[in-house]
Design a protein around this motif. Structure first.
Motif, PDB file in Angstrom:
ATOM      1  N   HIS A   1     -17.377 -11.110 -40.143  1.00 41.08           N
ATOM      2  CA  HIS A   1     -17.890 -10.474 -38.931  1.00 41.08           C
ATOM      3  C   HIS A   1     -18.162 -11.552 -37.888  1.00 41.08           C
ATOM      4  O   HIS A   1     -17.818 -12.723 -38.076  1.00 41.08           O
ATOM      5  CB  HIS A   1     -19.141  -9.637 -39.230  1.00 41.08           C
ATOM      6  CG  HIS A   1     -20.196 -10.377 -39.990  1.00 41.08           C
ATOM      7  ND1 HIS A   1     -21.011 -11.323 -39.394  1.00 41.08           N
ATOM      8  CD2 HIS A   1     -20.559 -10.323 -41.295  1.00 41.08           C
ATOM      9  CE1 HIS A   1     -21.840 -11.809 -40.302  1.00 41.08           C
ATOM     10  NE2 HIS A   1     -21.590 -11.236 -41.461  1.00 41.08           N
TER      11      HIS A   1
ATOM     12  N   ALA B   1     -18.378  -4.734 -41.124  1.00 44.52           N
ATOM     13  CA  ALA B   1     -17.926  -5.610 -42.205  1.00 44.52           C
ATOM     14  C   ALA B   1     -18.490  -5.144 -43.547  1.00 44.52           C
ATOM     15  O   ALA B   1     -17.778  -5.117 -44.561  1.00 44.52           O
ATOM     16  CB  ALA B   1     -18.354  -7.045 -41.912  1.00 44.52           C
TER      17      ALA B   1
ATOM     18  N   THR C   1     -16.208  -7.550 -34.234  1.00 44.30           N
ATOM     19  CA  THR C   1     -16.555  -6.927 -35.514  1.00 44.30           C
ATOM     20  C   THR C   1     -18.024  -7.169 -35.844  1.00 44.30           C
ATOM     21  O   THR C   1     -18.433  -8.301 -36.144  1.00 44.30           O
ATOM     22  CB  THR C   1     -15.675  -7.482 -36.652  1.00 44.30           C
ATOM     23  OG1 THR C   1     -14.298  -7.238 -36.346  1.00 44.30           O
ATOM     24  CG2 THR C   1     -16.013  -6.815 -37.967  1.00 44.30           C
ATOM     25  N   HIS C   2     -18.806  -6.111 -35.798  1.00 44.71           N
ATOM     26  CA  HIS C   2     -20.232  -6.194 -36.117  1.00 44.71           C
ATOM     27  C   HIS C   2     -20.426  -6.216 -37.632  1.00 44.71           C
ATOM     28  O   HIS C   2     -19.590  -5.701 -38.395  1.00 44.71           O
ATOM     29  CB  HIS C   2     -20.954  -4.981 -35.505  1.00 44.71           C
ATOM     30  CG  HIS C   2     -22.438  -5.032 -35.639  1.00 44.71           C
ATOM     31  ND1 HIS C   2     -23.134  -4.282 -36.567  1.00 44.71           N
ATOM     32  CD2 HIS C   2     -23.372  -5.748 -34.959  1.00 44.71           C
ATOM     33  CE1 HIS C   2     -24.427  -4.532 -36.453  1.00 44.71           C
ATOM     34  NE2 HIS C   2     -24.603  -5.410 -35.490  1.00 44.71           N
ATOM     35  N   ARG C   3     -21.523  -6.804 -38.072  1.00 44.63           N
ATOM     36  CA  ARG C   3     -21.753  -6.942 -39.509  1.00 44.63           C
ATOM     37  C   ARG C   3     -21.848  -5.585 -40.208  1.00 44.63           C
ATOM     38  O   ARG C   3     -21.538  -5.479 -41.403  1.00 44.63           O
ATOM     39  CB  ARG C   3     -23.012  -7.763 -39.777  1.00 44.63           C
ATOM     40  CG  ARG C   3     -24.317  -7.147 -39.336  1.00 44.63           C
ATOM     41  CD  ARG C   3     -25.495  -8.048 -39.731  1.00 44.63           C
ATOM     42  NE  ARG C   3     -26.766  -7.504 -39.291  1.00 44.63           N
ATOM     43  CZ  ARG C   3     -27.323  -7.756 -38.110  1.00 44.63           C
ATOM     44  NH1 ARG C   3     -26.688  -8.544 -37.255  1.00 44.63           N
ATOM     45  NH2 ARG C   3     -28.481  -7.223 -37.777  1.00 44.63           N
TER      46      ARG C   3
END
Length: 235
Positions: A46, A38, A33-35
Motif C-alpha cells: 500500500h 491492501a 492504494t490505501h492500506r
C-alpha cells in the motif's frame, strides 16, 4: 475501465491532467492504494512508504520556497506558514480541488464510511503521489508539482492563520463582521472503529457550512475553514 474497488486502477487520465504529470506505471497504482484495500486483498503493498517519502519532498519544497520568497520573515513565522501549507486540512483541500477521492483504492469498510472524503486519507494520498512523482520523474518534477498544487493556498496570506486554527479565525472574522459567535453541531456515522463525523457551523444569518473528519475536532475545523474561506472572500 474497472473501478478501484475491483482490484484494478481506474482510468487516471483525468488525474494526470489535473496534476500536469504523466501518471502511469506501478508506482502510481501503489500511491493510490490505501492500506484498507491492501488488507482486503491479501496484504498487498500500500501507499504508506510512498507517503513517508512524499512528506519529505513536500516539506523540502515548501521550506525552500518560503525561505526564498520571504526574506523578511523570521524562523517562527516561516515555521507557522510551512505548518499551515503542509497540514492535513490544507492537503485535503488540494486533494478535493483535483478530484483525487474518486481515484483512491479503498477497502469496502472505508468505502462505506465515507473514506473518499476523509481529510486524513486524502492528505496521505497527496503525499504518496508526491513520492511516486519523485521516484518516477525526479526531484525537479516532484518539486514543481508540489509548488504548483499548493500555489492556490498561498494566494491569500490570511489563510495561514486560518489553516492553523480555523475555529479561532472564524470567530475573529465573525466578530469583525458584527455577527453572532459561531455555533457548531456534530453528527457521527459508521461503526466505532471507523466513525465519520460531520460538523455544521452557523454564523448568525451570514453562513452555514459543513465539514467532515475522523474526529469531532477535525470535522469542526473543516467546517470552520470552509465558512472562513467563504466569509473572507466576501469581505
Amino acid at each position: 475501465m474497472s473501478s478501484p474497488a475491483s482490484g484494478h486502477l481506474t482510468d487516471i487520465s483525468g488525474l494526470s491532467s489535473s496534476l500536469g504529470v504523466p501518471l502511469d506505471g506501478e508506482l502510481y497504482e501503489l500511491a493510490l492504494t490505501h492500506r484498507s484495500f491492501a488488507y482486503e486483498h491479501g496484504g498487498i503493498a500500500h501507499n504508506e512508504r510512498l507517503e513517508f517519502l512524499g512528506d519529505a519532498v513536500l516539506g523540502q519544497a515548501v521550506t525552500v520556497m518560503l525561505y526564498r520568497n520571504n526574506p523578511s520573515l523570521d524562523e517562527g513565522d516561516l515555521a507557522k506558514r510551512r505548518a499551515s501549507v503542509v497540514s492535513t486540512l490544507a492537503l485535503a483541500e488540494v486533494a478535493r480541488s483535483i478530484g483525487l477521492g474518486k481515484y483512491i483504492r479503498l477497502g469496502n469498510g472505508e468505502e462505506l464510511t465515507g473514506g473518499r472524503n476523509k481529510d486524513s486519507i486524502l492528505a496521505d494520498t497527496v503525499e504518496a503521489l508526491f513520492g511516486a512523482t519523485y521516484l518516477t520523474a525526479g526531484p525537479d518534477v516532484a518539486n514543481d508539482l508540489v509548488l504548483r498544487v499548493i500555489e492556490p493556498l498561498l494566494d491569500n496570506p490570511e489563510r495561514f492563520g486560518a489553516s492553523m486554527d480555523p475555529k479561532t479565525s472564524l470567530q475573529e472574522i465573525s466578530a469583525k463582521l458584527g455577527a453572532a459567535v459561531p455555533v457548531y453541531s456534530v453528527e457521527a456515522a459508521g461503526p466505532d472503529h471507523a466513525r465519520i463525523f460531520t460538523a455544521t457551523v452557523t454564523v448568525g444569518a451570514l453562513i452555514t457550512a459543513s465539514g467532515t473528519g475522523t474526529s469531532k475536532k477535525h470535522a469542526e475545523m473543516a467546517a470552520a475553514l470552509s465558512a472562513w474561506n467563504t466569509l473572507s472572500e466576501s469581505t
